[in-house]
Design an enzyme around this catalytic site. Sequence first.
Site, mmCIF file in Angstrom:
data_model
loop_
_atom_site.group_PDB
_atom_site.id
_atom_site.type_symbol
_atom_site.label_atom_id
_atom_site.label_comp_id
_atom_site.label_asym_id
_atom_site.label_seq_id
_atom_site.Cartn_x
_atom_site.Cartn_y
_atom_site.Cartn_z
ATOM 1 N N HIS A 170 -6.962 -5.829 2.254
ATOM 2 C CA HIS A 170 -5.810 -5.266 2.948
ATOM 3 C C HIS A 170 -5.252 -6.349 3.872
ATOM 4 O O HIS A 170 -6.022 -7.013 4.574
ATOM 5 C CB HIS A 170 -6.221 -4.094 3.837
ATOM 6 C CG HIS A 170 -6.774 -2.914 3.114
ATOM 7 N ND1 HIS A 170 -6.075 -1.740 2.969
ATOM 8 C CD2 HIS A 170 -7.973 -2.710 2.511
ATOM 9 C CE1 HIS A 170 -6.819 -0.856 2.303
ATOM 10 N NE2 HIS A 170 -7.977 -1.425 2.022
ATOM 11 N N GLU A 199 -12.098 3.495 -0.955
ATOM 12 C CA GLU A 199 -11.655 4.559 -1.867
ATOM 13 C C GLU A 199 -11.550 4.072 -3.298
ATOM 14 O O GLU A 199 -11.805 4.825 -4.235
ATOM 15 C CB GLU A 199 -10.249 5.050 -1.458
ATOM 16 C CG GLU A 199 -10.191 5.833 -0.173
ATOM 17 C CD GLU A 199 -8.746 6.068 0.260
ATOM 18 O OE1 GLU A 199 -7.829 5.980 -0.583
ATOM 19 O OE2 GLU A 199 -8.550 6.335 1.449
ATOM 20 N N VAL A 200 -11.087 2.834 -3.465
ATOM 21 C CA VAL A 200 -10.835 2.320 -4.810
ATOM 22 C C VAL A 200 -11.891 1.264 -5.144
ATOM 23 O O VAL A 200 -11.972 0.228 -4.466
ATOM 24 C CB VAL A 200 -9.410 1.718 -4.920
ATOM 25 C CG1 VAL A 200 -9.168 1.203 -6.336
ATOM 26 C CG2 VAL A 200 -8.359 2.745 -4.520
ATOM 27 N N ASN A 255 -12.801 -3.440 2.821
ATOM 28 C CA ASN A 255 -13.729 -2.307 2.811
ATOM 29 C C ASN A 255 -14.693 -2.477 1.647
ATOM 30 O O ASN A 255 -14.278 -2.789 0.521
ATOM 31 C CB ASN A 255 -12.968 -0.994 2.669
ATOM 32 C CG ASN A 255 -12.195 -0.643 3.921
ATOM 33 O OD1 ASN A 255 -12.658 -0.894 5.030
ATOM 34 N ND2 ASN A 255 -11.015 -0.072 3.759
ATOM 35 N N HIS A 261 -10.336 -5.586 -3.351
ATOM 36 C CA HIS A 261 -8.988 -5.813 -2.820
ATOM 37 C C HIS A 261 -9.100 -6.109 -1.338
ATOM 38 O O HIS A 261 -9.994 -5.610 -0.661
ATOM 39 C CB HIS A 261 -8.095 -4.589 -3.034
ATOM 40 C CG HIS A 261 -8.664 -3.324 -2.471
ATOM 41 N ND1 HIS A 261 -9.662 -2.620 -3.105
ATOM 42 C CD2 HIS A 261 -8.411 -2.659 -1.318
ATOM 43 C CE1 HIS A 261 -9.985 -1.560 -2.387
ATOM 44 N NE2 HIS A 261 -9.246 -1.564 -1.278
ATOM 45 N N ASP A 290 0.849 -1.194 0.000
ATOM 46 C CA ASP A 290 0.000 0.000 0.000
ATOM 47 C C ASP A 290 0.888 1.247 0.000
ATOM 48 O O ASP A 290 1.891 1.319 0.699
ATOM 49 C CB ASP A 290 -0.914 -0.008 1.238
ATOM 50 C CG ASP A 290 -2.042 0.988 1.126
ATOM 51 O OD1 ASP A 290 -3.209 0.547 1.039
ATOM 52 O OD2 ASP A 290 -1.782 2.213 1.137
ATOM 53 N N ILE A 291 0.504 2.225 -0.799
ATOM 54 C CA ILE A 291 1.294 3.448 -0.957
ATOM 55 C C ILE A 291 1.249 4.318 0.306
ATOM 56 O O ILE A 291 2.127 5.156 0.518
ATOM 57 C CB ILE A 291 0.773 4.235 -2.187
ATOM 58 C CG1 ILE A 291 1.848 5.126 -2.770
ATOM 59 C CG2 ILE A 291 -0.492 5.013 -1.884
ATOM 60 C CD1 ILE A 291 1.501 5.678 -4.146
HETATM 61 P P1 AMP Z 1 -9.790 1.215 0.283
HETATM 62 O O1 AMP Z 1 -10.114 2.426 1.122
HETATM 63 O O2 AMP Z 1 -10.116 -0.071 0.957
HETATM 64 O O3 AMP Z 1 -10.373 1.344 -1.114
HETATM 65 O O4 AMP Z 1 -8.216 1.194 0.140
HETATM 66 C C1 AMP Z 1 -7.519 1.705 -0.957
HETATM 67 C C2 AMP Z 1 -6.053 1.682 -0.602
HETATM 68 O O5 AMP Z 1 -5.314 1.834 -1.794
HETATM 69 C C3 AMP Z 1 -5.607 2.798 0.365
HETATM 70 O O6 AMP Z 1 -5.047 2.203 1.531
HETATM 71 C C4 AMP Z 1 -4.558 3.566 -0.445
HETATM 72 O O7 AMP Z 1 -3.472 3.986 0.337
HETATM 73 C C5 AMP Z 1 -4.130 2.529 -1.488
HETATM 74 N N1 AMP Z 1 -3.628 3.066 -2.751
HETATM 75 C C6 AMP Z 1 -4.168 4.034 -3.526
HETATM 76 N N2 AMP Z 1 -3.432 4.231 -4.631
HETATM 77 C C7 AMP Z 1 -2.389 3.347 -4.563
HETATM 78 C C8 AMP Z 1 -1.268 3.056 -5.404
HETATM 79 N N3 AMP Z 1 -1.072 3.711 -6.562
HETATM 80 N N4 AMP Z 1 -0.403 2.090 -5.013
HETATM 81 C C9 AMP Z 1 -0.596 1.432 -3.853
HETATM 82 N N5 AMP Z 1 -1.629 1.649 -3.021
HETATM 83 C C10 AMP Z 1 -2.514 2.602 -3.361
#
Ligand code: AMP
Length: 117
Positions: free
Chosen positions: A106, A99-100, A91, A104, A33-34
């Site tokens: 974690h 967010e994405v 999530n 996925h 994770d970034i």
């Molecule tokens: P979620 O809130 O469960 O959708 O988590 C999305 C996660 O993706 C967050 O923890 C972000 O820090 C991570 N994230 C977003 N962009 C990137 C990226 N380019 N590379 C790695 N992790 C990312």
Amino acid sequence: MSYDVNNVFAKILRKEIPCKSIYEDDRVLSFYDINPKAKIHALVVVKGAYQDFSDFTTHATPEEMQGFLHGILATVEALNLTQDGYRLVLNTGKNSGQEVPHLHAHILGGEPLSTNL
Ligand code: AMP
């Protein structure tokens, strides 16, 4: 809501954006994770176009579901987290803060984690 082909994880899967990869097979790609929330924070991303856990469990094949679980375990093992333990977070949807919009998991570990979920 339909699947957004331009979400950041779809771009990572298409190699349009780089990632620090941990494990990959036909069904998943995992990477760091970034913005880590623990000493070790990995993401396991399914290769199919699914928005979240509900979409996945409703529409994915048994092979895809097995592949997701296998990919999580393979990532845990690659990170040497089996002995000391880890947390899995999925999530799903607005109230979770997802967010994405691409399924996925974690994986959090490498240190004792807060007991506040
Ligand atoms: P979620 O809130 O469960 O959708 O988590 C999305 C996660 O993706 C967050 O923890 C972000 O820090 C991570 N994230 C977003 N962009 C990137 C990226 N380019 N590379 C790695 N992790 C990312």
